[in-house]
Design a protein around this motif. Structure first.
Motif, mmCIF file in Angstrom:
data_model
loop_
_atom_site.group_PDB
_atom_site.id
_atom_site.type_symbol
_atom_site.label_atom_id
_atom_site.label_comp_id
_atom_site.label_asym_id
_atom_site.label_seq_id
_atom_site.Cartn_x
_atom_site.Cartn_y
_atom_site.Cartn_z
ATOM 1 N N HIS A 25 68.698 -40.674 63.829
ATOM 2 C CA HIS A 25 69.019 -39.521 64.033
ATOM 3 C C HIS A 25 69.967 -39.396 65.078
ATOM 4 O O HIS A 25 70.998 -38.632 65.229
ATOM 5 N N ARG A 26 69.941 -40.135 66.089
ATOM 6 C CA ARG A 26 71.013 -40.091 67.009
ATOM 7 C C ARG A 26 72.392 -40.576 66.900
ATOM 8 O O ARG A 26 73.244 -40.209 66.899
ATOM 9 N N TYR A 62 72.109 -35.892 65.040
ATOM 10 C CA TYR A 62 71.263 -34.778 64.571
ATOM 11 C C TYR A 62 71.374 -33.647 65.713
ATOM 12 O O TYR A 62 71.079 -33.927 66.989
ATOM 13 N N ASN A 63 71.267 -32.421 65.362
ATOM 14 C CA ASN A 63 71.250 -31.192 66.347
ATOM 15 C C ASN A 63 70.245 -30.383 66.405
ATOM 16 O O ASN A 63 70.388 -29.425 67.184
ATOM 17 N N GLU A 75 69.268 -28.288 60.307
ATOM 18 C CA GLU A 75 69.269 -28.959 59.320
ATOM 19 C C GLU A 75 70.820 -29.843 59.111
ATOM 20 O O GLU A 75 71.195 -30.425 58.194
ATOM 21 N N PHE A 104 74.089 -32.239 60.633
ATOM 22 C CA PHE A 104 74.221 -33.567 61.554
ATOM 23 C C PHE A 104 75.933 -33.729 61.845
ATOM 24 O O PHE A 104 76.650 -33.158 61.104
ATOM 25 N N ASP A 158 78.626 -36.934 58.485
ATOM 26 C CA ASP A 158 78.470 -36.652 56.992
ATOM 27 C C ASP A 158 79.575 -37.364 56.350
ATOM 28 O O ASP A 158 80.311 -38.024 56.824
ATOM 29 N N LEU A 215 66.428 -38.593 55.013
ATOM 30 C CA LEU A 215 67.244 -39.345 55.794
ATOM 31 C C LEU A 215 68.055 -40.393 55.479
ATOM 32 O O LEU A 215 69.109 -40.874 55.882
ATOM 33 N N GLN A 265 71.079 -38.985 53.991
ATOM 34 C CA GLN A 265 72.176 -38.358 55.045
ATOM 35 C C GLN A 265 72.906 -39.626 55.686
ATOM 36 O O GLN A 265 74.066 -39.663 55.945
ATOM 37 N N ASN A 322 61.137 -33.919 66.764
ATOM 38 C CA ASN A 322 62.143 -34.116 66.712
ATOM 39 C C ASN A 322 63.039 -33.313 67.958
ATOM 40 O O ASN A 322 62.842 -32.199 67.942
ATOM 41 N N PRO A 350 66.430 -33.731 69.618
ATOM 42 C CA PRO A 350 67.675 -34.283 69.488
ATOM 43 C C PRO A 350 68.512 -33.893 70.682
ATOM 44 O O PRO A 350 69.346 -34.576 71.320
#
Length: 803
Positions: A430-431, A435-436, A439, A441, A444, A466, A469, A631, A633
């Motif tokens: 995620h980091r 990831y904010n 939905e 990021f 991408d 995930l 993504q 999460n 983030p």
């Protein structure tokens, strides 16, 4: 209206407090939970103080305005008397003069005294409620421009509309929190949407399932085979299958039966399969589901699988890595590395390192103790040597160049282990993707990552969302190494990415089978590999240097764990060293009960000298071991991270006038308000799923028949492999044996493996002339459904008319 009449009117709606806003103590922008103080003007409650603390879910409360709050006073054990609000409204005048003065106030820009008087003269003293219910009435006010009429209505809705919505939703049985969530989603259209199609709540509002919406629909007269009702049941059933069982798709015949059962659960309705299939077709037309052959998908899952296949195909088609180094050069570099690190790689480990460096993609799989970590380090070191690049990130930062090595894992603890074993920075996926919290990021396909080689550990935890993504954010010409244990529990989210990749056999794969830690005397590793094969050794209950088995019944589990924990504590072990794992939350041997017990062992507070805060039925203290549940983030904290409470500051001790809790996650300090405490739980005991990606010096694993519904081979295997040094099993040997013999029969329904294999066939067919790809529509797939579905016990004679 006199004061007594006002009191009587308000009293009709229950207990109330009317007062002028003084100060907002706390306001959460996300869920609108608010704590404020008012100067009390009127109340029908036995309350004599001049001021009162009000709690509830409100939008912005304007300073110095007067409001009427409906609810009840509750005596909070710490904060004293508080008025808990169910709904509220702004106090508005009840006379023509008062209404005119209100409408000409600063709140309504451009509405002067004369215009306000015209509005009241035209619409009467009930002008405000009339405008809210029928804004077109403003057209009848002489010389009122349309833009001012719109501004007037919008301002009234902002200040009065919510009150109407909250009152109406309360009558439908919705509490203030859910009501506020609906209002935040639909705004002034809330009641209109709910009354026209209450089933839309199932799609849009978290926390509202089909049953709740169906009851509301029944109240509003939407019953039987109403299209909106059937569509909601279809989407709810499909969503439930993906989130609860991990399926990526559902067979259309199974879906028809599930939806029919769901619609007929209330015993009021009889639904035909043809009605359901009609609405499935409409849902496909609306883009809310996807049909393929006899499978039905949620669009997000269908396109995630499809997108992942496309990304993997793109990676595998890279050809520049094959033979980029002569084998002699590779072997020389490998020999130098073995000498420098004082290791000797086994043949399969050498094969893994060579395949990783000479292929665009590699899957490295194997059980505990097979040397996966050793291979990862070898890949990193040898890549740097063969490519002549530095392993020091600062050397790249100084030049403004990206660091070529990307190391990631699904959890923070797994990423930390990667970093410790390689000496390189590793982060959560995620980091890595930026990831904010919604939905979205940062990285991408339009804004890819920068790097030359990606290594992902604990790949068994990757769900299809995930994985897609991550892969679509990869840059061109990157080498990818996926590392994981296929026999562990699958991901919490839908899909089984690692298992499907291995099954497809389209990605180069090396399986490590030799057990190296066994040579060091690890009977835990030996037991894990036996369990993986579905075998429980005869000596499982015999004490070993690194594991033991304590026989006991379910009621005895807490007592046994207490003795083990106290004994470990007396030997100098802390809560960080010991992890109790349990399959279930409820019951005498459940996670919740064991956490209370273990907190009193590792972090007691007998003389109340240690700061603590109560949230619901749970007490959190400074020094507590806690687990992050969602999460976050923006704070670099993710679901499954374990931390320690390092500080508690009470509301009276800070300027924000609210309780604050500070938790350290491996040195990353994160601030929580009281309202945020639903994001954490105690971590002295946690579920096996939450422990994935982590290792602990000591693992205590209770296993009894009371857990039987959850006991599976892969769950037990995953739990045992969390232990690094010592494993204590406690419970019933027969329950352990039954669990080990019980393979996971709930195989997940996915098409990733199939689509990956078809990718190779399609590539070959694409080279043939006049080839066209065909895809079945939802209508075609429904035509393939057995018309006798659900009618197994019906014979043709049942359709004959008796004379």
């Amino acid at each position: 209206m006199d004061k007594q009449s006002s009191l009587d009117l308000f009293a009709e709606q229950g207990k109330f407090v009317k007062g002028k806003h003084l100060v907002t103590i706390f306001h959460n922008e996300q869920n609108l939970y608010t704590v404020l103080r008012i100067r009390v003007e009127e109340t029908n409650h036995e309350y004599e103080d001049k001021e009162a603390v009000i709690t509830g879910y409100f939008p912005k409360i304007h300073e110095h305005e007067t409001y009427i709050f409906f609810g009840d006073f509750k005596d909070h054990p710490k904060f004293g008397m508080q008025f808990q609000t169910k709904h509220f409204r702004k106090d508005i005048p009840q006379t023509k003069q008062g209404v005119a003065a209100y409408l000409s106030s600063e709140m309504f820009k451009g509405i002067g005294k004369k215009t306000a008087e015209k509005i009241v003269e035209t619409l009467g003293e009930n002008a405000i409620s009339k405008i809210l219910n029928q804004p077109s009435l403003l057209d009848s006010v002489p010389k009122l421009p349309p833009d001012k009429a719109k501004m007037l209505y919008d301002t009234l809705m902002e200040h009065q509309g919510l009150e109407q919505v909250m009152v109406a939703l309360n009558q439908y049985g919705f509490g203030p929190q859910l009501s506020m969530r609906m209002y935040q989603t639909y705004k002034d259209e809330t009641l209109d949407i709910i009354q026209k199609n209450p089933y839309k709540l199932v799609e849009d509002i978290e926390g509202i399932g089909f049953g709740r919406a169906d009851e509301l629909g029944y109240q509003l007269g939407i019953q039987g085979n109403h299209p909106d009702r059937i569509k909601a049941a279809c989407l709810y059933s499909l969503e439930n299958e993906s989130m609860q069982t991990g399926h990526v798709y559902v067979h259309v015949e199974d879906m028809l039966i599930q939806v029919k059962n769901l619609l007929e659960e209330n015993k009021r309705d009889q639904i035909e399969f043809t009605d359901i299939s009609t609405e499935i077709l409409k849902l496909e037309e609306e883009g809310k589901l996807v049909g393929e052959e006899k499978r039905v998908y949620l669009p997000s899952l269908y396109f995630a699988e499809k997108g992942l296949v496309t990304s993997i195909k793109k990676i595998l088609e890279q050809t520049e890595y094959k033979d980029q180094f002569p084998e002699s050069e590779f072997l020389l570099a490998l020999g130098n590395l073995e000498e420098r690190l004082n290791v000797q790689y086994a043949p399969t480990q050498r094969e893994a390192i060579q395949t990783a460096l000479m292929s665009p993609m590699l899957i490295l799989t194997g059980g505990p103790g097979t040397g996966k970590t050793t291979v990862i380090k070898g890949i990193v070191e040898l890549y740097a040597e063969l490519h002549g690049c530095s392993l020091e990130p600062k050397n790249y930062h100084a030049k403004g160049e990206p660091f070529p090595f990307l190391l990631a894992a699904p959890t923070g603890r797994a990423a930390k282990r990667m970093s410790e074993s390689t000496g390189l920075p590793a982060v959560t996926i995620h980091r890595l993707l930026g990831y904010n919290g919604t939905e979205a990021f940062d990285h991408d396909d339009a804004s890819p990552l920068e790097g030359k080689i990606l290594i992902v550990d604990e790949t068994s935890m990757l769900d299809i969302w995930l994985a897609n993504q991550l892969f679509k954010a990869l840059p061109e010409n990157i080498q990818v190494i996926l590392v994981g244990d296929e026999d562990q529990l699958p991901s919490v989210g839908p899909g089984q990415v690692l298992k499907d990749l291995l099954k497809s056999e389209v990605v180069p794969t090396v399986r490590l089978t030799d057990i190296y830690r066994q040579a060091e005397g690890s009977s835990i590793i030996e037991l894990a590999h036996d369990i993986k094969k579905g075998f429980l050794p005869p000596n499982v209950t015999l004490k070993q240097p690194d594991r033991s088995f304590i026989k006991c019944s379910t009621p005895q589990i807490p007592q046994v764990i207490e003795k083990v924990a106290l004994n470990a504590k007396s030997k100098g072990y802390s809560a960080k060293d010991i992890q109790v794992l349990a399959p279930m939350y409820r019951g005498p041997a459940g996670i919740d009960r064991l956490n209370v017990l273990l907190q009193e062992i590792f972090n007691p507070n007998p003389d109340a000298t240690r700061k603590e805060i109560t949230f619901g039925e749970v007490k959190y203290r400074i020094g507590d071991k806690v687990l992050q549940l969602v999460n976050q983030p923006e704070s670099n904290v993710f679901n499954g991270d374990i931390g320690e409470i390092i500080s508690i500051i009470y509301a009276k001790e800070n300027t924000e006038k609210q309780d604050m809790v500070y938790i350290s996650f491996e040195g990353n300090e994160v601030e929580y308000t009281r309202q945020d405490l639903n994001q954490i739980t105690h971590a002295y005991c946690c579920s096996v799923h939450k422990s994935q990606g982590s290792e602990f010096p000591i693992v205590i694993l209770p296993i009894t028949r009371s857990y039987f519904r959850m006991l599976r081979r892969n769950l037990i295997y995953t739990a045992i492999t969390r232990s690094k040094q010592s494993l204590i099993l406690c419970g019933e040997e027969e329950a352990l044996r039954m669990g080990v013999e019980r393979a996971d029969e709930q195989s997940r329904q996915t098409t990733l493996s199939q689509k990956l294999q078809e990718m190779i066939i399609v590539k070959e067919l694409a080279e043939e002339p006049d080839h066209e790809e065909t895809t079945l529509s939802a209508e075609e797939l429904l035509m393939q459904v057995n018309p006798m579905i659900g009618m197994e016990n019906v014979s043709p004679y049942d359709f004959m008319v008796n004379d």
